[in-house]
Design a protein around this motif. Structure first.
Motif: not given
Length: 612
Positions: A287-310
């Motif tokens: 079994r695997s579980f992941a956390v995500d946020f509403v609209g995060q992938t569709e509206n993702f903006r790269p920053d200095e820490l995170r270059g891609t959505p999970d």
């Protein structure tokens, strides 16, 4: 996994103090929702709250063995992953077992080896043994500090518990926070042993604490050592994989539903893939579980820490491994809910937080607990293998400062920037952090013949393995145990930590990237997308409405009389709370989160602040 508490007093009869022991023990209800127990003798009382993982019926505690010279009683939190081998050895030495639990193995192990038991255990644990034969208390904590344990000396003994709240439930403990306590809250440096509250201490990782009528003594049974690494790259990669296979196999042992935490990064994906392969051999799907946020992938903006959505990488791993996967998707209003913040701060005991990362972690674990009781995590791989971006930044490598603090200062990620000028001057955090940094460097083991760069990278690795990782392990433990979920951390197995610590930095980066050894050791079980993915930290919401909610809550706070307002520059807080959300730059949101956390902590715990 469980919660423990206790009281030793050499001048009073504790058999009359059952209400106090009950109160201390009940603060650990969240850590052990399945059962409760208290054991009392004249000079010692032990409390236990149980989360049943192994031998659900037979592992009740406190567990006691009566000997001709007096009782030996144990209250135990954690898991001994090598309990099967230890039980076989103890049986060969004449010990008989009434249960199948690792708890009884630990108790019998103490009867056989005394404090030498510590060196024989492989696991995550924090436990207390009252040895009535010698009238002494023995406290032991695992090598990496995965499980928490605190103690508070009294005039005639000691109080102890898995969390400060257990100790503070006893009338002998005063909830005083002095200037050094506040420095720990705001410095982001995690001094080993410091517990924020005056007079209270953490049992150091890899340490045995003994308390008897002569006082309190400490013995370090494990620390990182500098040993020449003689394996070549292929041999080292093979050894890392061999260790990981063994570690995951041991940590999958449980009599309750298990799962893995999956972020789509190299660390969690490796654990998911290895666990999936091993469980498949038993005819079971991981079994695997992941956390995500509403609209995060569709509206993702790269920053200095995170270059891609999970999310895309999570899907790749789940499909590749064939896991029974579930996403826990959170919206901004849930993350900003004051009741979620309150639960988070109450669980942590201190407002040493990471804002929405803490809140989402609690909510993720709460959702997982509806399906599983044990979860394996990829936590600590970055510290072990050198994964953070700042490991590879020449400017940070040269900075005479904890690397994570140097990075925060250079990128304006200063969550304490809203402190009042008066408090800033009183705390003098710059001097405090520099002193703690000098102390940490003085501990680093030295290997003759290392060049200057290798030695510096050994120092940086040591700082992460003895300071930074402990903040993350503490967060993981508190957030998971707040909902009765046991989270295991395979990358913290001391055999792996010690082995990789001594691999040269040139070997840790042999392919020109971060975490070269882990990538090479696990690439055969991972999808190509994950093998090639650049390091991305645990996710944080990018929804601007979350910030708007924070601003409104801070404005409400400013309209009241919270004691937290005495610690901050009100004008600076008000300006930030009223600013156009689109103009709030990186790092400033965390200042609002920290203020709200501190205000919540002061409301819940009501500590006495003594700055002089």
């Amino acid at each position: 996994m469980c919660g423990i508490a206790g009281w030793v007093s050499f001048e009073r009869d504790l058999t009359t103090e059952r209400p106090a022991l009950d109160a201390m023990t009940e603060t650990m209800l969240c850590r052990g929702p399945d059962a409760s127990g208290v054991w009392l003798s004249r000079h010692a009382g032990l409390g236990h709250r149980r989360l049943s993982i192994i031998d659900l019926e037979g592992g009740r505690q406190p567990m006691v063995v009566d000997t001709p010279a007096g009782p030996v009683a144990l209250t135990y939190s954690g898991e001994a992953y090598n309990f099967t081998e230890l039980r076989s050895e103890l049986r060969s030495r004449g010990h008989e077992f009434r249960t199948d639990s690792d708890t009884e193995v630990v108790l019998r192990g103490y009867l056989e080896w005394g404090e030498g038991l510590a060196e024989r255990l492989n696991g995550m644990y924090a436990f207390a043994i009252w040895d009535g034969r010698e009238e002494k208390l023995v406290l032991m904590r695992d090598r990496m500090g995965i499980k928490p344990l605190y103690h508070y000396p009294t005039p005639d003994g000691v109080l102890f518990g898995s969390e400060p709240k257990a100790i503070l439930a006893n009338p002998l403990a005063e909830p005083v926070v002095d200037a050094d306590g506040l420095r720990e809250l705001f410095s982001f440096s995690k001094t080993p042993g410091h517990a924020i509250y005056a007079g209270m201490r953490e049992v150091l990782p890899g340490t045995v604490v003994t308390v008897d009528r002569n006082g309190l003594r400490e013995r370090v049974y494990w620390r990182l050592e500098a040993i020449e690494h003689r394996d070549d790259v292929p041999t080292t990669v093979a050894r890392v994989r061999e260790l990981l296979d063994d570690i995951v196999r041991r940590q999958l042992v449980a009599d309750v539903p298990r799962c893995v935490l999956l972020s789509g990064g190299l660390d969690s994906s490796a654990i998911t893939a290895l666990a999936g392969r091993q469980l498949a051999e038993q005819g079971e799907k991981v079994r695997s579980f992941a956390v995500d946020f509403v609209g995060q992938t569709e509206n993702f903006r790269p920053d200095e820490l995170r270059g891609t959505p999970d999310a895309p990488f999570v899907r790749d791993v789940a499909q590749h491994v064939g896991s029974d996967h579930r996403d826990i998707v959170l919206d901004h209003s849930t993350l900003a809910d004051p009741e979620v913040r309150r639960a988070t701060v109450a669980a942590r005991d201190f407002p040493i937080g990471f804002g929405d990362i803490d809140y989402s972690l609690l909510l993720l674990f709460r959702a997982i607990r509806e399906h599983s009781t044990v979860a394996l995590s990829g936590e600590s791989a970055d510290e072990v293998f050198g994964g953070y971006k700042w490991f590879h930044d020449p400017a940070v490598q040269k900075a005479e400062m904890f690397p994570w603090i140097a990075t925060a200062l250079s990128s304006q990620l200063r969550p304490n920037a809203l402190l009042s000028p008066e408090l800033t001057a009183t705390l003098d955090l710059g001097t405090y952090v520099r002193d703690r940094y000098a102390e940490a460097l003085a501990e680093v083991p030295v290997l003759d013949g290392e060049d200057e760069h290798e030695r510096r990278m050994r120092e940086i690795c040591y700082l992460h393995l003895t300071r930074f990782v402990r903040m993350l392990l503490d967060r993981k433990d508190r957030m998971s145990m707040a909902v009765g979920l046991e989270v295991r951390v395979p990358f913290c197995d001391h055999r792996l930590v010690q082995y990789v610590f001594n691999t040269p930095w040139s070997m840790k980066t042999f392919d020109g990237r971060e975490k070269s050894l882990l990538r090479a050791a696990a690439q055969d079980v991972l999808p190509r997308s994950v093998v090639e993915r650049v390091k991305s930290p645990y996710p944080s919401t990018q929804d601007v409405q979350y910030l708007v909610d924070l601003q409104h809550q801070v404005q409400d706070l400013l309209a009241g009389d919270s004691p937290a307002l005495d610690l901050v520059d009100r004008e600076a807080v008000l300006e930030l709370a009223r600013r156009d959300p689109e103009k709030v730059v990186a790092g400033e949101r965390s200042r609002l989160e920290r203020l709200l956390d501190v205000a919540t902590w002061l409301e819940i715990r009501r500590p006495v602040l003594k700055l002089s």
